[in-house]
Design an enzyme around this catalytic site. Structure first.
Site, PDB file in Angstrom:
ATOM      1  NE  ARG A 243      32.810  50.036  41.596  1.00 33.31           N
ATOM      2  CZ  ARG A 243      34.124  49.762  40.945  1.00 33.31           C
ATOM      3  NH1 ARG A 243      34.183  50.063  39.919  1.00 33.31           N
ATOM      4  NH2 ARG A 243      34.645  49.097  41.958  1.00 33.31           N
ATOM      5  CD  GLU A 272      28.852  45.711  37.838  1.00 32.00           C
ATOM      6  OE1 GLU A 272      29.218  47.092  37.547  1.00 32.00           O
ATOM      7  OE2 GLU A 272      29.254  45.176  38.076  1.00 32.00           O
ATOM      8  CG  HIS A 290      32.960  45.305  36.488  1.00 31.92           C
ATOM      9  ND1 HIS A 290      32.096  45.442  38.038  1.00 31.92           N
ATOM     10  CD2 HIS A 290      33.989  45.715  36.430  1.00 31.92           C
ATOM     11  CE1 HIS A 290      33.028  46.066  38.275  1.00 31.92           C
ATOM     12  NE2 HIS A 290      34.307  45.951  37.551  1.00 31.92           N
TER      13      HIS A 290
HETATM   14  C1  8YV Z   1      37.179  44.391  39.780  1.00 30.65           C
HETATM   15  C2  8YV Z   1      36.943  47.811  39.542  1.00 30.65           C
HETATM   16  O1  8YV Z   1      37.653  43.454  38.757  1.00 30.65           O
HETATM   17  O2  8YV Z   1      38.974  47.483  41.059  1.00 30.65           O
HETATM   18  C3  8YV Z   1      37.913  48.041  40.179  1.00 30.65           C
HETATM   19  O3  8YV Z   1      37.456  48.635  41.497  1.00 30.65           O
HETATM   20  O4  8YV Z   1      36.081  47.937  39.436  1.00 30.65           O
HETATM   21  C4  8YV Z   1      37.542  46.322  38.866  1.00 30.65           C
HETATM   22  O5  8YV Z   1      37.947  45.963  37.896  1.00 30.65           O
HETATM   23  C5  8YV Z   1      36.624  44.635  40.968  1.00 30.65           C
HETATM   24  O6  8YV Z   1      36.101  46.041  42.260  1.00 30.65           O
HETATM   25  C6  8YV Z   1      37.095  43.836  41.988  1.00 30.65           C
HETATM   26  O7  8YV Z   1      36.630  43.464  43.448  1.00 30.65           O
END
Ligand code: 8YV
Length: 328
Positions: A243, A272, A290
């Site tokens: 993150r 982001e 991402h």
């Molecule tokens: C997702 C991610 O695509 O799953 C997660 O926590 O960071 C990503 O890979 C995204 O969060 C979808 O809500």
């Protein structure tokens, strides 16, 4: 549970097969535009949904949860990270919160390993040379990156993804070091030949590559602060596929500007989709939009996991991927 189908509101487009199945099983309301819902639309959504299926682009805070209708019972997140959801407020209101762990582990670890390779071997720079027709012939000293074999990789956050990255790193001859809230089992440490560091600062100052693989929480916000960035060795490569909030992005841009790091690979950003301008267009900084879980298979599996969680709840059982504040 009543025979009435649950009203399941999706905030974004999900893979076709997932949406089709959702329509069969539930009174599913799709977001056909795929644009993220603005605040007003999100408030309307929680006022009519029994189950909300958000993604990382939705801010599910205490205020929004307070505005939800009586019928809202569940927030079934499409994604593993739940830092965009105020889980405490949701659970406090009696809502079930679920996520989709496990199914995106290998893909995210692949991406972290890809960034390690891309930054250390200057893959993006090299590809740009070819795309722009600037390859004038091989020379012994040109475009030399850094060797991986034998180097020290420090993994911050040894959960599923951290461990999956460690397995890949071992195959590339990296020595695995890690810091985690809790030490992993002796069996896992042995399998990964991983060295545990209780003290994050000590670990950071001795690594050649650092990869962030922990969740974003109050405790990990700006984990890589200006002070911590200053502890890194000047030849370090810093990778973040977890993150953006884990890094003070302005401090990182300054560190890059002053050549205090050899390279950076980021798939996630503090604000982001904005990226600090100081990080853009730098030859030793590889930025991705991402993409951690962005494989067709993972996104399908994430959708299947959401369906499983909602179905289990509909049938009156405890969903397998329930998230409670104590887990965060
Ligand atoms: C997702 C991610 O695509 O799953 C997660 O926590 O960071 C990503 O890979 C995204 O969060 C979808 O809500």
């Amino acid at each position: 549970m009543s025979a009435r189908k649950l009203k399941v509101v999706l905030t974004r487009r999900l893979p076709d097969a997932v949406e089709t199945r959702m329509r069969e099983l539930f009174d599913a309301e799709l977001n056909l535009t795929d644009a993220p819902l603005d605040r007003t639309a999100l408030i309307e959504a929680v006022r009519r949904a029994d189950v909300l299926v958000p993604t990382i682009t939705d801010r599910i805070d205490a205020e929004l949860i307070g505005l939800a209708g009586e019928q809202l019972r569940m927030i079934a997140n499409f994604g593993a990270g739940v830092d965009h959801i105020d889980v405490e407020a949701a659970v406090g209101r009696g809502l079930i919160v679920t996520n989709t762990p496990g199914v995106l582990t290998e893909d995210t670890a692949d991406l972290a390993m890809s960034l390690i390779l891309a930054v250390s071997r200057r893959i993006v720079e090299g590809a740009a040379v070819m795309a722009e027709g600037r390859f004038a012939g091989w020379t012994p000293t040109w475009m030399c990156g850094r060797k991986l074999w034998g180097k020290r990789l420090g993994i911050v956050g040894m959960g599923r993804i951290g461990q999956a990255l460690a397995r890949r790193a071992r195959a590339f001859g990296l020595q695995v070091h890690y810091h985690n809230r809790k030490r992993v089992s002796a069996a896992v440490e042995e399998e990964l030949s991983a060295t545990y560091w209780d003290d994050l600062d000590q670990m950071l100052s001795r690594m050649d590559i650092v990869s962030l693989n922990c969740p974003a929480t109050k405790e990990t916000h700006h984990l890589m602060s200006a002070e911590r960035l200053a502890r890194l060795q000047p030849h370090v490569i810093l990778i973040n596929t977890a993150r953006g909030e884990l890094i003070d992005e302005a401090a990182l841009a300054e560190a890059v500007d002053r050549n205090r790091l050899a390279g950076v690979g980021l798939d996630v950003f503090e604000h982001e989709p904005e990226v600090h301008p100081g990080l853009v267009g730098r030859p030793n900084v590889v930025l991705l939009p991402h993409l951690g879980s962005a494989t067709q298979e993972a996104r399908q599996d994430m959708g299947d996991r959401v369906i499983l969680n909602v179905m289990t709840f509909q049938n009156g059982h405890r969903p397998p991927d329930r998230v409670i504040p104590a887990m965060l």
